[in-house]
Design an enzyme around this catalytic site. Sequence first.
Site, PDB file in Angstrom:
ATOM      1  N   VAL A 185     -41.981  38.629  -2.853  1.00 33.19           N
ATOM      2  CA  VAL A 185     -43.032  37.607  -2.880  1.00 33.19           C
ATOM      3  C   VAL A 185     -43.614  37.444  -4.288  1.00 33.19           C
ATOM      4  O   VAL A 185     -43.700  36.334  -4.812  1.00 33.19           O
ATOM      5  CB  VAL A 185     -44.156  37.954  -1.872  1.00 33.19           C
TER       6      VAL A 185
ATOM      7  N   ARG B 275     -39.252  31.888   2.879  1.00 37.34           N
ATOM      8  CA  ARG B 275     -38.143  32.535   3.572  1.00 37.34           C
ATOM      9  C   ARG B 275     -37.256  33.175   2.512  1.00 37.34           C
ATOM     10  O   ARG B 275     -36.861  32.496   1.555  1.00 37.34           O
ATOM     11  CB  ARG B 275     -37.297  31.509   4.328  1.00 37.34           C
TER      12      ARG B 275
ATOM     13  N   ASN C 217     -45.661  33.888  12.131  1.00 31.52           N
ATOM     14  CA  ASN C 217     -44.457  34.729  12.205  1.00 31.52           C
ATOM     15  C   ASN C 217     -44.165  35.168  13.635  1.00 31.52           C
ATOM     16  O   ASN C 217     -43.010  35.216  14.050  1.00 31.52           O
ATOM     17  CB  ASN C 217     -44.610  35.952  11.292  1.00 31.52           C
TER      18      ASN C 217
ATOM     19  N   PHE D 166     -34.906  27.718  14.386  1.00 28.85           N
ATOM     20  CA  PHE D 166     -35.216  28.993  15.044  1.00 28.85           C
ATOM     21  C   PHE D 166     -34.781  29.010  16.511  1.00 28.85           C
ATOM     22  O   PHE D 166     -35.319  29.751  17.313  1.00 28.85           O
ATOM     23  CB  PHE D 166     -36.700  29.358  14.886  1.00 28.85           C
ATOM     24  N   LEU D 167     -33.810  28.145  16.830  1.00 29.84           N
ATOM     25  CA  LEU D 167     -33.238  28.173  18.176  1.00 29.84           C
ATOM     26  C   LEU D 167     -31.755  28.535  18.093  1.00 29.84           C
ATOM     27  O   LEU D 167     -30.934  27.941  18.776  1.00 29.84           O
ATOM     28  CB  LEU D 167     -33.403  26.814  18.869  1.00 29.84           C
TER      29      LEU D 167
ATOM     30  N   CYS E  86     -40.072  41.286   7.635  1.00 30.43           N
ATOM     31  CA  CYS E  86     -41.302  40.636   8.106  1.00 30.43           C
ATOM     32  C   CYS E  86     -41.450  40.583   9.631  1.00 30.43           C
ATOM     33  O   CYS E  86     -42.406  41.133  10.164  1.00 30.43           O
ATOM     34  CB  CYS E  86     -41.416  39.244   7.515  1.00 30.43           C
TER      35      CYS E  86
ATOM     36  N   LYS F  44     -30.100  38.622   6.769  1.00 33.37           N
ATOM     37  CA  LYS F  44     -29.734  37.226   6.996  1.00 33.37           C
ATOM     38  C   LYS F  44     -28.993  36.724   5.771  1.00 33.37           C
ATOM     39  O   LYS F  44     -28.834  37.453   4.797  1.00 33.37           O
ATOM     40  CB  LYS F  44     -30.960  36.376   7.318  1.00 33.37           C
TER      41      LYS F  44
HETATM   42  N1  LIG Z   1     -40.429  39.284   1.840  1.00 32.52           N
HETATM   43  C1  LIG Z   1     -40.819  38.199   2.479  1.00 32.52           C
HETATM   44  O1  LIG Z   1     -40.004  37.376   2.923  1.00 32.52           O
HETATM   45  C2  LIG Z   1     -42.283  37.929   2.694  1.00 32.52           C
HETATM   46  C3  LIG Z   1     -42.695  36.651   3.059  1.00 32.52           C
HETATM   47  C4  LIG Z   1     -44.063  36.411   3.240  1.00 32.52           C
HETATM   48  C5  LIG Z   1     -44.965  37.444   3.109  1.00 32.52           C
HETATM   49  N2  LIG Z   1     -44.517  38.713   2.771  1.00 32.52           N
HETATM   50  C6  LIG Z   1     -45.513  39.773   2.623  1.00 32.52           C
HETATM   51  O2  LIG Z   1     -45.755  39.954   1.225  1.00 32.52           O
HETATM   52  C7  LIG Z   1     -46.024  41.337   0.927  1.00 32.52           C
HETATM   53  C8  LIG Z   1     -45.032  41.843  -0.101  1.00 32.52           C
HETATM   54  O3  LIG Z   1     -43.724  41.772   0.452  1.00 32.52           O
HETATM   55  P1  LIG Z   1     -42.414  41.881  -0.457  1.00 32.52           P
HETATM   56  O4  LIG Z   1     -41.263  41.596   0.449  1.00 32.52           O
HETATM   57  O5  LIG Z   1     -42.590  41.105  -1.686  1.00 32.52           O
HETATM   58  O6  LIG Z   1     -42.453  43.452  -0.801  1.00 32.52           O
HETATM   59  P2  LIG Z   1     -41.625  44.214  -1.930  1.00 32.52           P
HETATM   60  O7  LIG Z   1     -41.517  45.602  -1.472  1.00 32.52           O
HETATM   61  O8  LIG Z   1     -40.379  43.433  -2.250  1.00 32.52           O
HETATM   62  O9  LIG Z   1     -42.548  44.121  -3.232  1.00 32.52           O
HETATM   63  C9  LIG Z   1     -43.763  44.774  -3.367  1.00 32.52           C
HETATM   64  C10 LIG Z   1     -43.908  45.270  -4.813  1.00 32.52           C
HETATM   65  O10 LIG Z   1     -45.199  45.834  -4.992  1.00 32.52           O
HETATM   66  C11 LIG Z   1     -45.086  46.917  -5.884  1.00 32.52           C
HETATM   67  N3  LIG Z   1     -46.263  47.780  -5.757  1.00 32.52           N
HETATM   68  C12 LIG Z   1     -46.580  48.633  -4.759  1.00 32.52           C
HETATM   69  N4  LIG Z   1     -47.766  49.225  -5.011  1.00 32.52           N
HETATM   70  C13 LIG Z   1     -48.207  48.720  -6.184  1.00 32.52           C
HETATM   71  C14 LIG Z   1     -49.355  48.955  -7.000  1.00 32.52           C
HETATM   72  N5  LIG Z   1     -50.300  49.810  -6.601  1.00 32.52           N
HETATM   73  N6  LIG Z   1     -49.471  48.296  -8.150  1.00 32.52           N
HETATM   74  C15 LIG Z   1     -48.526  47.431  -8.574  1.00 32.52           C
HETATM   75  N7  LIG Z   1     -47.402  47.168  -7.844  1.00 32.52           N
HETATM   76  C16 LIG Z   1     -47.251  47.813  -6.684  1.00 32.52           C
HETATM   77  C17 LIG Z   1     -43.774  47.560  -5.480  1.00 32.52           C
HETATM   78  O11 LIG Z   1     -43.245  48.385  -6.509  1.00 32.52           O
HETATM   79  C18 LIG Z   1     -42.909  46.336  -5.187  1.00 32.52           C
HETATM   80  O12 LIG Z   1     -42.173  45.931  -6.330  1.00 32.52           O
HETATM   81  C19 LIG Z   1     -45.961  42.036   2.286  1.00 32.52           C
HETATM   82  O13 LIG Z   1     -47.249  42.077   2.824  1.00 32.52           O
HETATM   83  C20 LIG Z   1     -45.081  41.134   3.120  1.00 32.52           C
HETATM   84  O14 LIG Z   1     -45.353  41.244   4.503  1.00 32.52           O
HETATM   85  C21 LIG Z   1     -43.205  38.964   2.556  1.00 32.52           C
END
Ligand SMILES: NC(=O)c1ccc[n+]([C@@H]2O[C@H](COP(=O)([O-])OP(=O)(O)OC[C@H]3O[C@@H](n4cnc5c(N)ncnc54)[C@H](O)[C@@H]3O)[C@@H](O)[C@H]2O)c1
Length: 429
Positions: free
Chosen positions: A11, A154, A208, A249-250, A260, A320
């Site tokens: 993200v 996504r 979600n 999504f079907l 997620c 996916k």
């Molecule tokens: N991946 C998706 O498709 C998606 C979509 C929408 C929302 N989200 C939400 O977004 C959030 C992040 O998801 P993601 O998939 O990007 O996770 P991720 O694990 O890919 O990335 C998170 C990053 O945060 C860093 N991090 C952790 N603690 C830290 C700190 N104290 N200081 C600085 N950096 C730190 C980690 O090293 C990592 O690089 C989650 O809450 C997730 O549910 C994810």
Amino acid sequence: MKLTIIGTGYVGLVTGTCFAEVGHHVCCVDNDDAKVKMLQSGRIPIYEPGLEELVQKNAAAGRLSFSNNTAEGVAKSDVVFIAVPTPPQPDGSVDMSFIERVARDIAAAMTDYKIIVDKSTVPVQTGDKVAETIKRYCKARVDFDVVSNPEFLREGFAVEDLMKPDRIVVGVRTQRPVPALKEVYAPFNAPIIVTDINSAELIKHASNSFLALKISYINAISVICEATGANVQEVANGMGMDERIGRRFLNASLGFGGSCFPKDLSAFIKIAEQLRYDFGLLKEVQKINAAQMDRFVKKIADTLWVLKGKKIGVLGLAFKQNTDDIRTSPALELCHRLQKEGAILRVHDPKAMEKAKADLHNVTYVDDMNEVAEGCDALVIATEWEEFKKLDLERARKSLSHPIMFDGRNLFDPQEMERLGFIYKSIGR
Ligand SMILES: NC(=O)c1ccc[n+]([C@@H]2O[C@H](COP(=O)([O-])OP(=O)(O)OC[C@H]3O[C@@H](n4cnc5c(N)ncnc54)[C@H](O)[C@@H]3O)[C@@H](O)[C@H]2O)c1
């Protein structure tokens, strides 16, 4: 605008890069030194279509920088986004320690007014907790606002989703940060919905869970289809043309996974439980999803009889298509289940093999998808990569000891597969 993102994962990195692409100056912070060094050298730690070029372009233009220092990031910007993990705990509730850690780090670094925007997916009422924490740990006693701005990207289509969002949700406790958030998002030309902060947090979990529900719904229909000789794809097409329902999504499959849906579902069930509401509907969604995998494994076992010593080719390891993300991947779970039964696996994924190697051992990783079937007793499709549709089926049929294919993603046409001489088993058809 000057923006900082704390957490440079799926993200944070995509959001930061797209913010830079529309002209903002962005500092992406991460506490993983190796990741930061990699990004500073122009390489990226994840696969996401179109991302690497955008990162390089915006870094070269001086709009995108990377740092391992939260204080430096906070000092540089008026708006600080949080995009750190919110992983599940064993009981399904959310581990909030990453968010809390970052809130404290930001608080300690603040010397003037800041807008702190939560982009991570969090339980409703987290914004209030973050505000309390910042107030407690901010020695400078400066003003700040906490905003919820959930992310709907996504994986596999993240750049596209970020650049052309359906809507932007901004949840606030006061109106003060609204103009700044509108300015951040103005270049994206998307509708901006301003809500109270609890509603914004809920929109993410509710969305979600609803999407997961839609998948489980069609998977339940697929069971009825198999029992009656109906075709789930035709049912989905017929349902999907109703604008109230929609076709997306079907798609029946061996189930949803990823970083997620499973965690957000269990989190939402837990949140409801803490609010004294038994969200039985969502528990059923989880049950249907788990049963779908059981049914697929049983289909393989019923056909091949004894799995011990059988060689099985598996196409797909990512959760996916278009991503190298293997977190809670149904494809990997399937591999583990088959291994547990004693099957010997030859596997391939266009992008996820390197990441899978840390999790899936004692298998043969095959670079060319057309070589996977060699010497196997059956071939399994586990991820819906578009390129698998171009598999050399004639070669696969000849390579298999007996031409059996289990398609967990309904990529091929059953009649065509039969015509080609395959014993072809898919989902709900
Ligand atoms: N991946 C998706 O498709 C998606 C979509 C929408 C929302 N989200 C939400 O977004 C959030 C992040 O998801 P993601 O998939 O990007 O996770 P991720 O694990 O890919 O990335 C998170 C990053 O945060 C860093 N991090 C952790 N603690 C830290 C700190 N104290 N200081 C600085 N950096 C730190 C980690 O090293 C990592 O690089 C989650 O809450 C997730 O549910 C994810």
